[in-house]
Each structure stands twice: as C-alpha cells, then as structure tokens.
Design a protein around this motif. Structure first.
Motif, PDB file in Angstrom:
ATOM      1  N   GLU A   4       0.779  -1.093  -0.069  1.00 31.65           N
ATOM      2  CA  GLU A   4       0.023  -0.076   0.039  1.00 31.65           C
ATOM      3  C   GLU A   4       0.889   1.254   0.062  1.00 31.65           C
ATOM      4  O   GLU A   4       1.987   1.105   0.576  1.00 31.65           O
ATOM      5  N   GLU A  55      -3.072   5.972   1.210  1.00 31.70           N
ATOM      6  CA  GLU A  55      -3.918   6.794   0.174  1.00 31.70           C
ATOM      7  C   GLU A  55      -5.382   6.448   0.137  1.00 31.70           C
ATOM      8  O   GLU A  55      -6.024   7.385   0.078  1.00 31.70           O
ATOM      9  N   ARG A  56      -5.544   5.438   0.414  1.00 28.96           N
ATOM     10  CA  ARG A  56      -6.874   4.969   0.344  1.00 28.96           C
ATOM     11  C   ARG A  56      -7.981   5.722   1.276  1.00 28.96           C
ATOM     12  O   ARG A  56      -9.005   5.605   1.069  1.00 28.96           O
ATOM     13  N   TYR A  57      -7.295   6.468   2.413  1.00 25.57           N
ATOM     14  CA  TYR A  57      -8.203   7.058   3.603  1.00 25.57           C
ATOM     15  C   TYR A  57      -8.273   8.742   3.223  1.00 25.57           C
ATOM     16  O   TYR A  57      -8.953   9.391   3.631  1.00 25.57           O
TER      17      TYR A  57
END
Length: 192
Positions: A4, A55-57
């Motif tokens: 990630e 980054e997904r948050y």
C-alpha cells in the motif's frame, strides 16, 4: 493490504504573498550564512496537523475536513518577532504568532474531527530547523530580538502530501472556510 502506498499528509496555513516574500529574505540570509541550498526550504507555513496513512483514506480525510470548515470563520494572524527554541541538541529559528488563540482553536477542531487528543501545540512559521549549536551561534546575531510585525487574513488551510520518506510536498487541495468574514472576530484575540 500489501504494497500500500503510504503518504505523509500535512495541513498548513499559508501566509499572504508579502509575508512569504519577507520570510524568503530571511531564508536567503540563512542560506548564505550557512552555505545551504535555498531549495532545501519549504514554502513558509504554519503547520496545523501531520499524519502518515494509506492513500485509500484520503477521500474520507478530505470529506471530514470539508464538513468541518463549513462552520469555520476566517480570522487575522498577527506576528511580532523572530524567536528560537532548542530541540535536544538542535535549534530552530521561527516567526512567532502573536495571537495564537484562533490558530490553536482551529488545530483543536481538526483533532476533534479525527477524534484525536490535543497535545502541545504552538503555532509558528519555521525559518530554519535543526541547526547545530555552531550554526545557531552564527545566526543568532541576525535574529536575536528581531521584530517581524506582519498580519494576514486566514480564510483557508491547505492539505499537502508526499510519499512517506519523500522529499517534496504537493498540494492536494485547499479548504476554504465557510464563514469568510474576519470582522466577526474583533481584535480581542490580539494578545501578544
């Protein structure tokens, strides 16, 4: 999740163009005196919050901030002098914020938004960080008891990010305050 991408996120207040220019004059003097590359300096700012997360948050993070700023009123930031502090064996020169209350309150609102407990927070604009004692002694004659009286309107803050361990921050977005009227806050906040 494997592999990630982690980012170092930072929320900052950017001063107006005149204050940025005045800070860059001091940074030029510092780079000349210490033989540092001026590219090593980030753009002058007041840091509000910093965290590293995947980054997904980012979309959730920005959504929560977007909601928070709707109720935030603009305010004026005043500076009065250049100061310094010691951080272990290192030193930092910075521009102090003469009326820290509105910036501290904004910082607290951000932490509450993310359900974090506030720690020690002192709003400032770093001129140079992490100089050793010899470098500090070379700079001290230029900055000791030096006044830096400026003011600028704060109506937003910016979200910056860089890959964890990366060099340069990039602008992700600016969050404009929902109530952009500084006159709602008279100078009772102006305590040096």
């Amino acid at each position: 999740m494997e592999n990630e991408v982690m980012y170092d996120y930072m929320l900052v207040i950017h001063p107006d163009a005149q204050t940025l220019q005045d800070v860059s004059i001091f940074r030029h003097l510092i780079s000349e005196e210490l033989g540092m590359d001026q590219a090593a300096f980030s753009q002058a700012h007041i840091a509000l919050f910093r965290s590293e997360f995947p980054e997904r948050y980012e979309a959730d993070f920005t959504g929560m901030l977007e909601e928070m700023v709707q109720e935030q009123s603009a305010f004026t930031i005043y500076t009065s002098r250049i100061d310094h502090c010691r951080q272990g064996e290192r030193h930092m020169f910075y521009v102090n914020v003469a009326n820290p209350k509105p910036v501290e309150e904004l910082h607290r609102k951000i932490l509450r938004t993310f359900e974090l407990k506030p720690g020690t927070f002192r709003p400032h604009m770093a001129l140079v960080r992490s100089v050793n004692t010899q470098q500090f002694n070379r700079l001290a004659p230029y900055f000791t008891n030096k006044m830096f009286v400026r003011s600028f309107h704060c109506h937003s803050f910016s979200l910056l990010r860089k890959p964890a361990g990366g060099q340069q921050y990039e602008l992700v977005r600016e969050f404009r305050f929902g109530r952009d009227n500084a006159s709602e806050h008279p100078l009772f906040n102006h305590a040096a």
